[in-house]
Design a protein around this motif. Structure first.
Motif, PDB file in Angstrom:
ATOM      1  N   LEU A  28       0.810  -1.217   0.000  1.00  0.00           N
ATOM      2  CA  LEU A  28       0.000   0.000   0.000  1.00  0.00           C
ATOM      3  C   LEU A  28       0.845   1.271   0.000  1.00  0.00           C
ATOM      4  CD1 LEU A  28      -2.663  -1.083   2.660  1.00  0.00           C
ATOM      5  CD2 LEU A  28      -2.984  -0.991   0.168  1.00  0.00           C
ATOM      6  N   VAL A  29       2.050   1.189   0.546  1.00  0.00           N
ATOM      7  CA  VAL A  29       2.950   2.339   0.612  1.00  0.00           C
ATOM      8  C   VAL A  29       4.276   1.944  -0.040  1.00  0.00           C
ATOM      9  CG1 VAL A  29       4.000   4.071   2.115  1.00  0.00           C
ATOM     10  CG2 VAL A  29       1.830   3.026   2.771  1.00  0.00           C
ATOM     11  N   ASP A  30       4.831   2.853  -0.854  1.00  0.00           N
ATOM     12  CA  ASP A  30       5.981   2.537  -1.710  1.00  0.00           C
ATOM     13  C   ASP A  30       7.292   2.679  -0.935  1.00  0.00           C
ATOM     14  OD1 ASP A  30       7.429   1.889  -3.941  1.00  0.00           O
ATOM     15  OD2 ASP A  30       7.120   3.803  -4.971  1.00  0.00           O
ATOM     16  N   THR A  31       7.529   1.752  -0.021  1.00  0.00           N
ATOM     17  CA  THR A  31       8.646   1.879   0.914  1.00  0.00           C
ATOM     18  C   THR A  31       9.699   0.776   0.808  1.00  0.00           C
ATOM     19  OG1 THR A  31       7.265   0.723   2.534  1.00  0.00           O
ATOM     20  CG2 THR A  31       7.311   3.129   2.649  1.00  0.00           C
ATOM     21  N   ASN A  32       9.475  -0.234  -0.005  1.00  0.00           N
ATOM     22  CA  ASN A  32      10.402  -1.362   0.008  1.00  0.00           C
ATOM     23  C   ASN A  32      11.841  -0.956  -0.286  1.00  0.00           C
ATOM     24  OD1 ASN A  32       8.375  -3.097   0.676  1.00  0.00           O
ATOM     25  ND2 ASN A  32       8.655  -4.474  -1.056  1.00  0.00           N
ATOM     26  N   HIS A  33      12.020  -0.083  -1.272  1.00  0.00           N
ATOM     27  CA  HIS A  33      13.389   0.272  -1.626  1.00  0.00           C
ATOM     28  C   HIS A  33      14.018   1.221  -0.614  1.00  0.00           C
ATOM     29  CE1 HIS A  33      11.988  -1.573  -5.357  1.00  0.00           C
ATOM     30  NE2 HIS A  33      13.255  -1.872  -5.536  1.00  0.00           N
ATOM     31  N   LEU A  34      13.192   1.973   0.108  1.00  0.00           N
ATOM     32  CA  LEU A  34      13.722   2.738   1.232  1.00  0.00           C
ATOM     33  C   LEU A  34      14.241   1.796   2.314  1.00  0.00           C
ATOM     34  CD1 LEU A  34      10.983   5.514   1.601  1.00  0.00           C
ATOM     35  CD2 LEU A  34      13.239   5.737   0.539  1.00  0.00           C
ATOM     36  N   LYS A  88      16.191   1.607  12.015  1.00  0.00           N
ATOM     37  CA  LYS A  88      15.064   2.462  12.402  1.00  0.00           C
ATOM     38  C   LYS A  88      15.437   3.934  12.339  1.00  0.00           C
ATOM     39  CE  LYS A  88      12.520  -0.744  15.383  1.00  0.00           C
ATOM     40  NZ  LYS A  88      12.042  -1.018  16.767  1.00  0.00           N
ATOM     41  N   ALA A  89      16.653   4.264  12.786  1.00  0.00           N
ATOM     42  CA  ALA A  89      17.094   5.659  12.761  1.00  0.00           C
ATOM     43  C   ALA A  89      17.235   6.159  11.329  1.00  0.00           C
ATOM     44  CB  ALA A  89      18.412   5.797  13.507  1.00  0.00           C
ATOM     45  N   LEU A  90      17.805   5.337  10.463  1.00  0.00           N
ATOM     46  CA  LEU A  90      17.984   5.735   9.061  1.00  0.00           C
ATOM     47  C   LEU A  90      16.649   5.840   8.340  1.00  0.00           C
ATOM     48  CD1 LEU A  90      21.024   3.402   8.377  1.00  0.00           C
ATOM     49  CD2 LEU A  90      21.095   5.904   8.190  1.00  0.00           C
ATOM     50  N   TYR A  91      15.784   4.866   8.556  1.00  0.00           N
ATOM     51  CA  TYR A  91      14.486   4.858   7.879  1.00  0.00           C
ATOM     52  C   TYR A  91      13.584   5.965   8.419  1.00  0.00           C
ATOM     53  CZ  TYR A  91      10.017   3.049   6.159  1.00  0.00           C
ATOM     54  OH  TYR A  91       8.791   2.918   5.546  1.00  0.00           O
ATOM     55  N   GLY A  92      13.741   6.300   9.689  1.00  0.00           N
ATOM     56  CA  GLY A  92      12.920   7.328  10.302  1.00  0.00           C
ATOM     57  C   GLY A  92      13.065   8.690   9.645  1.00  0.00           C
ATOM     58  N   GLN A  93      14.150   8.902   8.922  1.00  0.00           N
ATOM     59  CA  GLN A  93      14.340  10.169   8.222  1.00  0.00           C
ATOM     60  C   GLN A  93      13.289  10.401   7.141  1.00  0.00           C
ATOM     61  OE1 GLN A  93      18.762  11.028   7.406  1.00  0.00           O
ATOM     62  NE2 GLN A  93      18.738   8.813   7.730  1.00  0.00           N
ATOM     63  N   TYR A  94      12.605   9.329   6.727  1.00  0.00           N
ATOM     64  CA  TYR A  94      11.631   9.428   5.638  1.00  0.00           C
ATOM     65  C   TYR A  94      10.185   9.473   6.132  1.00  0.00           C
ATOM     66  CZ  TYR A  94      15.651   8.022   2.833  1.00  0.00           C
ATOM     67  OH  TYR A  94      16.895   7.957   2.234  1.00  0.00           O
TER      68      TYR A  94
END
Length: 233
Positions: A28-34, A88-94
């Motif tokens: 539902l959300v385009d996050t896989n490559h992030l 989590k810290a890196l992904y949280g930037q998005y």
């Protein structure tokens, strides 16, 4: 004043109700490559050289299972929490700009309007889950959410899907699970529900079919456009 119509007994309601269970990341959300990039970076910072294609194939697993899948059972397991925290810290930037996939929100709203009970089953939790729901902007269509905090075993174990169904009191034979990874399809199949795959997470059609997908669509927009001929008809 006209009395409201009587509500069917609980057992009869269970027979009538249908549940549409959705994975979120990549579905539902385009996050896989992030997730791929941020897991790759977390692993790189810890001294692990893991190719991005291998990380991509592991997306959809819970953090501990993902690390075990990529680094093996003989890894230093004391490092797992540090790797998860770094991701989590890196992904949280998005979090403030997670992009919903095309027509993801309208799909959930249409199903809700058609009488389906919409449930999310995701390995996300906490602030990450909140960010995903903000991106979807379809809270009124979502009845319940089964998150990583609610289960002991994540996908491909059936527990996330089973717990999602328990939250809304719908049996497996009255449910459809939509996901984008082989882990989703295996979890849905083990839970006894019909499985629908979407290709927007980047996993090949053949892999989703082999894992148990009974129907496959390009993305939420394709599923919405094809709804009348789909398992969610």
């Amino acid at each position: 004043m006209k009395a409201p119509p009587a509500r069917a007994p609980a057992r009869e309601r269970t027979r009538m109700e249908r549940a549409a269970v959705f994975d979120v990341d990549g579905t539902l959300v385009d996050t896989n490559h992030l997730h791929v990039v941020t897991w790759w970076e977390a692993l790189r910072q810890a001294g692990h050289r893991v190719p991005m294609h291998a990380v991509h194939r592991a997306i959809g697993l819970g953090s501990t299972d993902l690390v075990a899948h990529l680094l093996g059972e003989d890894r230093d397991q004391d490092e797992d929490a540090e790797l998860s925290a770094a991701h989590k810290a890196l992904y949280g930037q998005y979090f403030d700009r997670l992009p919903p996939l095309r027509d993801a929100g309208p799909l959930l709203e249409r199903l809700h309007g058609d009488g389906w009970t919409v449930v999310l089953a995701t390995s996300a939790s906490g602030a990450e889950l909140s960010a995903l729901r903000r991106a979807l902007d379809a809270d009124e269509a979502i009845t319940a959410t089964a998150s990583a905090d609610d289960v002991e075993q994540g996908k491909p174990a059936p527990e996330p899907v089973q717990h999602a169904l328990e939250l809304v009191g719908v049996p497996a034979e009255r449910a459809v699970f939509v996901g984008d990874t082989v882990w989703d399809m295996r979890a849905g199949r083990r839970a006894g529900v019909r499985c629908v795959g979407v290709l927007c997470g980047g996993i090949p059609r053949a892999d989703l079919e082999a894992a148990g997908a009974q129907a496959i669509y390009a993305d939420p927009a394709d599923l919405l456009a094809s709804l009348e001929d789909s398992p969610l008809a």
